[in-house]
Design a protein around this motif. Structure first.
Motif, short mmCIF file in Angstrom:
data_model
loop_
_atom_site.label_atom_id
_atom_site.label_comp_id
_atom_site.label_asym_id
_atom_site.label_seq_id
_atom_site.Cartn_x
_atom_site.Cartn_y
_atom_site.Cartn_z
N LEU A 132 51.34 0.44 -47.87
CA LEU A 132 51.33 0.66 -49.32
C LEU A 132 49.94 1.06 -49.79
CD1 LEU A 132 53.21 0.42 -51.73
CD2 LEU A 132 52.33 -1.87 -52.09
N ILE A 134 47.55 2.41 -48.00
CA ILE A 134 47.20 3.74 -47.52
C ILE A 134 47.82 4.80 -48.43
CG2 ILE A 134 47.70 5.37 -45.67
CD1 ILE A 134 47.09 3.34 -43.68
N TYR A 135 49.05 4.57 -48.88
CA TYR A 135 49.66 5.53 -49.80
C TYR A 135 48.93 5.57 -51.13
CZ TYR A 135 52.86 7.66 -53.06
OH TYR A 135 53.39 8.43 -54.04
N LEU A 136 48.63 4.38 -51.69
CA LEU A 136 48.03 4.35 -53.02
C LEU A 136 46.62 4.92 -53.03
CD1 LEU A 136 49.20 0.98 -54.49
CD2 LEU A 136 49.93 3.26 -55.08
N ASN A 138 45.59 7.23 -51.18
CA ASN A 138 45.60 8.64 -50.83
C ASN A 138 44.81 8.93 -49.56
OD1 ASN A 138 46.39 11.19 -51.19
ND2 ASN A 138 45.17 11.60 -52.99
N GLU B 44 44.35 12.85 -56.78
CA GLU B 44 45.12 11.84 -57.48
C GLU B 44 44.44 10.51 -57.52
OE1 GLU B 44 48.94 11.98 -55.64
OE2 GLU B 44 49.58 13.42 -57.15
N VAL B 46 44.56 6.26 -58.23
CA VAL B 46 45.48 5.21 -57.80
C VAL B 46 46.64 5.09 -58.78
CG1 VAL B 46 45.68 2.78 -57.28
CG2 VAL B 46 43.63 4.00 -56.67
N ARG B 49 49.19 7.80 -58.26
CA ARG B 49 50.01 7.54 -57.09
C ARG B 49 51.04 6.44 -57.37
NH1 ARG B 49 49.45 11.01 -52.76
NH2 ARG B 49 49.36 9.46 -51.14
N LEU B 50 50.60 5.43 -58.14
CA LEU B 50 51.51 4.32 -58.43
C LEU B 50 52.66 4.80 -59.30
CD1 LEU B 50 51.70 1.36 -57.85
CD2 LEU B 50 50.49 0.89 -59.93
#
Lengths: 237, 80
Positions: A132, A134-136, A138, B44, B46, B49-50
């Motif tokens: 999670l 790593i996704y947030l 970027n 982007e 945080v 992305r959220l």
């Protein structure tokens, strides 16, 4: 006899087909390609990671072109993650929890399953959190699922040492010292190992400053969380 | 303290349920987390992305979640 051999081969094919749906054996194979020397050195690194200098994984170069074929396997590269040590450490942990329950006469054979399930749940939780984040954040690294699971599994080595200290009925201060030391060693090991995953030094430019700070914060939080996870798992005994 | 794999999966299912039932106009727009048009060249943050993750969960996971919830309810009812 011919018929028997055909039947056996048909059975083998059936088993392999169904197993390959869950296991992806080709992807798991390089993680178990370890040697005795690697295991000894890696365990020493997990217990004492402070003096190790070079933490980058080496790339596997093909004969003709440049760096095309991914990373070296654990047999040739001390920094490569493997799955042998985490799997063995997980099984040892479950057995040690059983022993520890036995010394206080609370052992029942049907407690081994839930213990293994709890250990796997902690690993899954940590893996979900890392994915999670790593996704947030970027982070565009191509770290694979098995790599992250392997790094999560290394904490079991420290947990085993703490449980052994607990079983040897050492005084409480010694146990706390051992636990804090192994927690710090595991945290530092993860910090250094994941640094090149999270802050890649590729040629596509370095990471801009505020993002870099956030990623470093993420790494530090992850290392500190190792204490929490290890405490959860030690407290099960 | 022992949770176990199924406990963790239940917790994750409940969290995804919670994200899926957030209402776009009554809640998310009020706090500025409404779905934004995707800009492929923006670096982007945080928050972006959220917001993207929340809107993706709401769009994609509503129907599979129905199935997952039914399976979980049956499992919990039958096996306690």
């Amino acid at each position: 006899m011919q018929f028997g051999r055909t039947a056996v081969m048909a059975g083998q094919e059936y088993v392999e087909q169904n197993l390959n749906r869950w296991f992806n054996r080709a992807a798991l194979q390089p993680y178990f390609n370890v040697s005795n020397q690697y295991v000894i050195n890696k365990l020493r690194l997990l217990i004492f990671p402070w003096r190790h200098k070079l933490w980058t994984r080496q790339l596997k170069r093909s004969e003709t072109t440049g760096e095309t074929m991914g990373y070296l396997s654990p047999r040739d590269d001390i920094n490569a993650p493997d799955m042998y040590i985490p799997v063995m450490a997980l099984v040892t942990y479950v057995l040690l929890v059983g022993i520890s329950l036995g010394t206080s006469s609370k052992f029942r054979p049907d407690m081994l399953g839930p213990t293994a399930s709890s250990a796997l749940a902690v690993i899954l939780l940590e893996f979900t959190m890392i994915k999670l984040c790593i996704y947030l954040l970027n982070i565009s690294s191509e770290v694979s699922v098995l790599d992250l699971l392997a790094y999560s599994g290394y904490k079991f080595v420290g947990i085993i040492i703490s449980i052994i200290a607990q079983l040897a009925s050492v005084p409480s201060s010694v146990f706390w010292t051992v636990f804090l030391y192994t927690g710090a060693a595991t945290g530092f090991f993860l910090l250094r190992s994941l640094r090149y995953v999270i802050l890649p030094e590729t040629s596509t430019g370095t990471v801009p400053a505020p993002q870099r700070k956030r990623r470093i914060h993420f790494l530090i939080c992850l290392s500190v969380l190792q204490f929490g996870f290890m405490w959860l798992l030690v407290k099960l005994t | 303290m022992a949770i176990g794999i199924f406990g963790l999966l239940e917790v994750m299912l409940l969290f995804v349920n919670a994200v899926a039932i957030l209402n776009e106009e009554r809640f998310l727009a009020r706090i500025g987390w409404a779905r934004q048009p995707v800009d492929p060249y923006a670096q982007e943050s945080v928050k972006a992305r959220l917001v993207g993750l929340i809107s993706a969960v709401r769009t994609l996971m509503r129907i599979p979640l129905i199935g997952l919830n039914v399976v979980t309810i049956l499992y919990l009812v039958i096996l306690g």
